[in-house]
Scaffold this active site. Structure first.
Site, mmCIF file in Angstrom:
data_model
loop_
_atom_site.group_PDB
_atom_site.id
_atom_site.type_symbol
_atom_site.label_atom_id
_atom_site.label_comp_id
_atom_site.label_asym_id
_atom_site.label_seq_id
_atom_site.Cartn_x
_atom_site.Cartn_y
_atom_site.Cartn_z
ATOM 1 N N ARG A 47 19.561 12.869 57.746
ATOM 2 C CA ARG A 47 18.962 12.660 56.426
ATOM 3 C C ARG A 47 18.483 11.215 56.244
ATOM 4 N NH1 ARG A 47 20.426 16.110 51.870
ATOM 5 N NH2 ARG A 47 20.585 18.183 52.747
ATOM 6 N N ARG B 111 16.553 10.165 49.295
ATOM 7 C CA ARG B 111 16.651 9.538 47.972
ATOM 8 C C ARG B 111 17.306 8.165 47.919
ATOM 9 N NH1 ARG B 111 19.336 14.786 45.665
ATOM 10 N NH2 ARG B 111 20.022 14.615 47.807
ATOM 11 N N ARG C 296 7.987 10.692 45.921
ATOM 12 C CA ARG C 296 8.406 11.969 45.355
ATOM 13 C C ARG C 296 7.816 12.162 43.960
ATOM 14 N NH1 ARG C 296 12.276 14.624 43.164
ATOM 15 N NH2 ARG C 296 13.540 16.230 44.182
ATOM 16 N N ASP D 222 13.122 21.138 55.334
ATOM 17 C CA ASP D 222 14.461 21.574 54.967
ATOM 18 C C ASP D 222 14.791 22.858 55.724
ATOM 19 O OD1 ASP D 222 16.650 20.836 52.842
ATOM 20 O OD2 ASP D 222 16.576 23.023 52.956
ATOM 21 N N TYR E 72 23.468 30.435 52.484
ATOM 22 C CA TYR E 72 22.647 30.185 51.289
ATOM 23 C C TYR E 72 21.883 31.448 50.887
ATOM 24 C CZ TYR E 72 23.642 25.230 51.918
ATOM 25 O OH TYR E 72 24.285 24.023 52.026
HETATM 26 C C1 CP3 Z 1 22.626 22.472 54.348
HETATM 27 C C2 CP3 Z 1 21.294 21.778 54.593
HETATM 28 C C3 CP3 Z 1 20.173 21.767 53.700
HETATM 29 N N1 CP3 Z 1 19.183 21.025 54.311
HETATM 30 C C4 CP3 Z 1 19.621 20.535 55.516
HETATM 31 C C5 CP3 Z 1 20.934 21.026 55.728
HETATM 32 C C6 CP3 Z 1 21.775 20.826 56.977
HETATM 33 C C7 CP3 Z 1 22.361 19.482 57.090
HETATM 34 C C8 CP3 Z 1 23.327 19.092 55.994
HETATM 35 O O1 CP3 Z 1 24.364 19.727 55.853
HETATM 36 O O2 CP3 Z 1 23.013 18.102 55.310
HETATM 37 C C9 CP3 Z 1 18.882 19.736 56.494
HETATM 38 C C10 CP3 Z 1 17.885 18.768 56.033
HETATM 39 N N2 CP3 Z 1 17.441 18.515 54.761
HETATM 40 C C11 CP3 Z 1 16.507 17.526 54.771
HETATM 41 C C12 CP3 Z 1 16.276 17.151 56.121
HETATM 42 C C13 CP3 Z 1 15.157 16.187 56.500
HETATM 43 C C14 CP3 Z 1 15.247 15.315 57.608
HETATM 44 C C15 CP3 Z 1 16.242 14.159 57.511
HETATM 45 O O3 CP3 Z 1 15.852 13.074 57.028
HETATM 46 O O4 CP3 Z 1 17.360 14.306 58.024
HETATM 47 C C16 CP3 Z 1 17.159 17.896 56.919
HETATM 48 C C17 CP3 Z 1 17.383 17.852 58.424
HETATM 49 C C18 CP3 Z 1 15.813 16.958 53.620
HETATM 50 C C19 CP3 Z 1 16.371 17.148 52.279
HETATM 51 N N3 CP3 Z 1 16.955 18.268 51.742
HETATM 52 C C20 CP3 Z 1 17.250 18.068 50.437
HETATM 53 C C21 CP3 Z 1 16.831 16.749 50.072
HETATM 54 C C22 CP3 Z 1 16.923 16.164 48.689
HETATM 55 C C23 CP3 Z 1 15.786 16.695 47.892
HETATM 56 C C24 CP3 Z 1 15.257 15.735 46.863
HETATM 57 O O5 CP3 Z 1 14.463 14.850 47.211
HETATM 58 O O6 CP3 Z 1 15.641 15.941 45.712
HETATM 59 C C25 CP3 Z 1 16.281 16.177 51.229
HETATM 60 C C26 CP3 Z 1 15.653 14.817 51.357
HETATM 61 C C27 CP3 Z 1 17.839 19.063 49.499
HETATM 62 C C28 CP3 Z 1 18.836 20.012 50.003
HETATM 63 N N4 CP3 Z 1 18.699 20.781 51.116
HETATM 64 C C29 CP3 Z 1 19.836 21.550 51.300
HETATM 65 C C30 CP3 Z 1 20.716 21.294 50.216
HETATM 66 C C31 CP3 Z 1 22.077 21.927 50.039
HETATM 67 C C32 CP3 Z 1 20.079 20.356 49.407
HETATM 68 C C33 CP3 Z 1 20.570 19.861 48.077
HETATM 69 C C34 CP3 Z 1 21.582 18.795 48.217
HETATM 70 C C35 CP3 Z 1 20.900 17.469 48.141
HETATM 71 O O7 CP3 Z 1 20.124 17.302 47.177
HETATM 72 O O8 CP3 Z 1 21.162 16.617 48.987
HETATM 73 C C36 CP3 Z 1 20.045 22.488 52.407
#
Ligand code: CP3
Length: 346
Positions: free
Chosen positions: A25, A29, A38, A75, A151
């Site tokens: 990640r 943010r 964003r 994502d 999910y």
């Molecule tokens: C379970 C999972 C998700 N997404 C992901 C996983 C597996 C890894 C982990 O456990 O963290 C993987 C993921 N999500 C995102 C990436 C992008 C690449 C990176 O920079 O690593 C990757 C590789 C961007 C993201 N995915 C998400 C954001 C935040 C969105 C925003 O900008 O509001 C980003 C940058 C949102 C997201 N996406 C997901 C959730 C549960 C959430 C909400 C929680 C949160 O807000 O952090 C599902």
């Protein structure tokens, strides 16, 4: 193979005196420039489906910290959306999907239109492959079927993945069909990413650790084994990093059964155990606690050195044990990056 890439060298267990690094990640943010982008992009999903924005936010952390790898900005949940499931990301709530918890609802999902829906993601990978620095490796990714299914079945995140775990017991045949669909979809999705220039694939299985041992074999090991078999049929040398978070003492079995090239180690794994029992099997990546990265200070620096000293002599990629959290001070990421870049193996 481009042997000027430290990250690829390490994944191939080629010796080097430096430790490559990136952060799960790493785009997101905690970076003010991400928040700025964003605002103009609209929602998070709009950002994922706009190659222009997605390329830009993938590159943002590289400009600050010069990581050895860039990970596609997207994502794991774009896959169920491309299969026809309704998905939204609500502010402060995370992902919300229409639950797929019966055979009837599963029958509504299909591969029709799948690649058209994901075309912008493929375009992002293609652009990134030419826009990242020459020495940086491009990582494509997907969620592993088990985690994506948790999910899909529950309709949102949960601390215990109860809906999917129950479905796997109570409607095993339906759950198995869901996993089979995800194996097909994920394999095709990753093959397209590889064709567009992804050099390494990471499979995120965030919730693998909650499965009992027989279920772990069925839903965490077997689907990943089949995906790797499918993608290696197309590209026999593609490195795949598995992240079965919480696998604990099951990491060795996961490595030998799935065929992953390397594993990402979560924060709970003892460093000496990893050095003695996992690193002899394959390169490892990990495992700084993202909350220590928030806390900063001397404790952070001490732990970074401890990780490097314990694992740095084998094939090792420095990373976190889970994703960066939004409250992370960017200067702490800068400090850790400096320490890892200056580190030399003894
Ligand atoms: C379970 C999972 C998700 N997404 C992901 C996983 C597996 C890894 C982990 O456990 O963290 C993987 C993921 N999500 C995102 C990436 C992008 C690449 C990176 O920079 O690593 C990757 C590789 C961007 C993201 N995915 C998400 C954001 C935040 C969105 C925003 O900008 O509001 C980003 C940058 C949102 C997201 N996406 C997901 C959730 C549960 C959430 C909400 C929680 C949160 O807000 O952090 C599902």
């Amino acid at each position: 193979m481009s042997n000027n890439k430290l990250f690829l060298q390490t994944l191939n267990s080629q010796p080097s005196d430096k430790v490559p690094f990136w952060y799960m990640r790493q785009a997101g943010r905690y970076l003010p420039e991400y928040m700025e982008r964003r605002k103009t992009a609209g929602s998070f999903l709009d950002l994922c489906y706009s190659p222009e924005f997605a390329v830009e936010v993938t590159l943002q952390p590289l400009r600050r910290y010069q990581m050895d790898a860039a990970i596609l900005f997207s994502d794991i949940l774009v896959v169920p959306q491309a299969l026809g499931q309704h998905l939204e990301f609500r502010q402060g709530e995370g992902p919300v999907l229409t639950p797929v918890d019966t055979a009837e609802k599963l029958a509504l999902l299909s591969m029709e239109g799948f690649h058209d829906h994901l075309a912008p993601v493929y375009e992002t990978v293609k652009r990134l492959s030419t826009e990242i620095p020459e020495t940086t490796t491009l990582i494509g990714f997907a969620g592993a079927p088990w985690t994506v299914a948790t999910y899909m079945v529950q309709g949102h995140g949960s601390p215990d993945q109860a809906a999917a775990r129950s479905m796997a017991f109570q409607q095993e045949d339906v759950f198995e069909r869901l996993i089979d669909l995800l194996i097909t979809a994920t394999s095709e999705y990753l093959i397209r990413q590889i064709h567009q220039g992804a050099e390494v694939i990471q499979l995120f299985d965030t919730w693998a650790g909650n499965l009992p041992d027989d279920q772990f074999r069925k839903w965490a090991i077997e689907p990943v084994r089949r995906i790797i078999e499918n993608i290696r049929a197309v590209d026999k040398d593609i490195p795949v990093i598995g992240f079965p978070r919480g696998a604990g003492c099951r990491y060795p079995e996961y490595i030998s059964e799935t065929g992953v090239s390397a594993v990402s180690i979560d924060t709970t794994m003892p460093l000496e155990y990893v050095r003695d029992n996992i690193q002899p099997l394959c390169p490892v990546q990990g495992n700084l606690d993202p909350l220590l990265l928030v806390a900063g200070g001397e404790a952070l620096e001490k732990r970074v050195i401890e990780i490097l000293d314990t694992l740095g002599n084998g094939p090792f990629i420095f990373n976190l044990g889970h994703g960066i959290v939004p409250q992370t001070p960017p200067e702490n990421v800068a400090r850790v990056s400096e320490i890892v870049k200056a580190y030399r193996k003894k």
